[in-house]
Design an enzyme around this catalytic site. Structure first.
Site, PDB file in Angstrom:
ATOM      1  N   GLY A  10      -1.518  29.461  -6.599  1.00  0.00           N
ATOM      2  CA  GLY A  10      -2.242  29.200  -7.847  1.00  0.00           C
ATOM      3  C   GLY A  10      -1.883  27.904  -8.542  1.00  0.00           C
ATOM      4  O   GLY A  10      -2.142  27.754  -9.736  1.00  0.00           O
ATOM      5  N   SER A  11      -1.338  26.937  -7.804  1.00  0.00           N
ATOM      6  CA  SER A  11      -0.999  25.677  -8.474  1.00  0.00           C
ATOM      7  C   SER A  11      -2.266  24.937  -8.921  1.00  0.00           C
ATOM      8  O   SER A  11      -2.259  24.265  -9.961  1.00  0.00           O
ATOM      9  CB  SER A  11      -0.135  24.792  -7.571  1.00  0.00           C
ATOM     10  N   MET A  82      -8.948  32.362   0.249  1.00  0.00           N
ATOM     11  CA  MET A  82      -8.866  32.276   1.707  1.00  0.00           C
ATOM     12  C   MET A  82      -9.864  33.156   2.462  1.00  0.00           C
ATOM     13  O   MET A  82      -9.704  33.367   3.661  1.00  0.00           O
ATOM     14  CB  MET A  82      -7.433  32.593   2.160  1.00  0.00           C
ATOM     15  N   ASN A  99     -15.163  24.216  -3.948  1.00  0.00           N
ATOM     16  CA  ASN A  99     -13.870  24.503  -3.315  1.00  0.00           C
ATOM     17  C   ASN A  99     -13.061  23.214  -3.221  1.00  0.00           C
ATOM     18  O   ASN A  99     -13.622  22.125  -3.147  1.00  0.00           O
ATOM     19  CB  ASN A  99     -14.125  25.045  -1.901  1.00  0.00           C
ATOM     20  N   HIS A 101     -10.157  21.417  -0.767  1.00  0.00           N
ATOM     21  CA  HIS A 101      -9.632  21.546   0.601  1.00  0.00           C
ATOM     22  C   HIS A 101      -8.658  20.403   0.884  1.00  0.00           C
ATOM     23  O   HIS A 101      -8.960  19.246   0.561  1.00  0.00           O
ATOM     24  CB  HIS A 101     -10.788  21.522   1.607  1.00  0.00           C
ATOM     25  N   ASP A 137     -15.509  25.665   5.087  1.00  0.00           N
ATOM     26  CA  ASP A 137     -15.338  24.327   4.498  1.00  0.00           C
ATOM     27  C   ASP A 137     -16.452  23.376   4.938  1.00  0.00           C
ATOM     28  O   ASP A 137     -16.201  22.202   5.230  1.00  0.00           O
ATOM     29  CB  ASP A 137     -13.954  23.753   4.875  1.00  0.00           C
ATOM     30  N   GLN A 163      -1.302  17.986  -2.614  1.00  0.00           N
ATOM     31  CA  GLN A 163      -1.513  18.881  -3.768  1.00  0.00           C
ATOM     32  C   GLN A 163      -1.423  18.113  -5.087  1.00  0.00           C
ATOM     33  O   GLN A 163      -2.146  18.427  -6.030  1.00  0.00           O
ATOM     34  CB  GLN A 163      -0.543  20.054  -3.725  1.00  0.00           C
TER      35      GLN A 163
HETATM   36  C1  GRF Z   1      -4.653  24.048  -1.772  1.00  0.00           C
HETATM   37  O1  GRF Z   1      -3.966  23.073  -1.059  1.00  0.00           O
HETATM   38  C2  GRF Z   1      -6.117  24.008  -1.449  1.00  0.00           C
HETATM   39  O2  GRF Z   1      -6.570  22.780  -1.012  1.00  0.00           O
HETATM   40  C3  GRF Z   1      -6.235  24.994  -0.311  1.00  0.00           C
HETATM   41  O3  GRF Z   1      -5.288  25.996  -0.578  1.00  0.00           O
HETATM   42  C4  GRF Z   1      -4.228  25.442  -1.349  1.00  0.00           C
HETATM   43  C5  GRF Z   1      -4.031  26.361  -2.521  1.00  0.00           C
HETATM   44  O4  GRF Z   1      -2.862  26.090  -3.233  1.00  0.00           O
HETATM   45  N1  GRF Z   1      -7.591  25.491  -0.202  1.00  0.00           N
HETATM   46  P1  GRF Z   1      -2.640  26.783  -4.666  1.00  0.00           P
HETATM   47  O5  GRF Z   1      -2.784  28.277  -4.476  1.00  0.00           O
HETATM   48  O6  GRF Z   1      -3.667  26.230  -5.609  1.00  0.00           O
HETATM   49  O7  GRF Z   1      -1.244  26.403  -5.049  1.00  0.00           O
END
Ligand code: GRF
Length: 181
Positions: A10-11, A82, A99, A101, A137, A163
């Site tokens: 969830g970052s 996911m 989304n 990615h 995707d 990220q």
């Molecule tokens: C992210 O890197 C996003 O691109 C991918 O999954 C990851 C999720 O990270 N789809 P978080 O849960 O938001 O930390």
């Protein structure tokens, strides 16, 4: 108003929350997702829709769409969600599901984009925000930002830099798209 779908840490959800965007609901397929706890801490409605509790993916996706719509959600942001979404969900929010990615799509779709980019030895990869369709995707790209692969990068170091880009890119795109209409 915005709904966010999550499955993990969830970052990216946190980056959206910290940006002050009008997030009113957070849904997950995994009850143990840390992202759900982040939503609860922020005082936002959070709910889990595990596949096993429904007779089909369509039934689960329909229930999730109903729950989001009831809360006034107009835009849906997938932030580390996911599972694929069935048409029954996408048709409820036509053209309003996006989304993030961790690669420069169409390169490296799927759940192992960072590992595959490293293994392929590409000089650069990045982050993509795109519209969601039924595929993996595969929807139209909205925006991409490049990240150079450094010598000695590991999955962890490369993921951290991608990220960091996502956390700036996603809120900016969501703000532009959702608040412009
Ligand atoms: C992210 O890197 C996003 O691109 C991918 O999954 C990851 C999720 O990270 N789809 P978080 O849960 O938001 O930390």
């Amino acid at each position: 108003m915005i709904g966010v779908l999550v499955s993990g840490e969830g970052s990216n959800l946190q980056a959206l929350l910290d940006d002050g965007l009008p997030i009113v609901a957070v849904a997950s397929n995994r009850g143990e997702a840390r992202a759900l706890a982040r939503a609860e801490t922020a005082g936002i409605a959070a709910e889990c829709f595990p596949l096993g509790a429904y007779e089909s993916r369509e039934a689960r996706d329909a229930a999730m769409a109903d729950w989001l719509a009831t809360r006034g959600v107009e835009w849906v942001v997938l932030a580390g969600y996911m599972h694929l979404l069935r048409p029954v969900f996408l048709e409820r929010f036509t053209g309003r599901v996006i989304n993030v990615h961790p690669a420069l799509l169409p390169e490296f779709p799927g759940a192992h984009a960072i590992e595959e980019a490293l293994a392929a030895g590409v000089p650069e990869t990045g982050a993509t925000v795109h519209y969601v369709d039924e595929g993996v995707d595969s929807g139209p790209v909205i925006v991409q930002e490049r990240v150079v692969v450094e010598p000695g990068d590991t999955v962890e170091t490369l993921r951290a830099r991608i990220q960091a880009v996502e956390h700036e890119l996603l809120p900016r795109v969501v703000r532009d798209l959702c608040l412009a209409r």
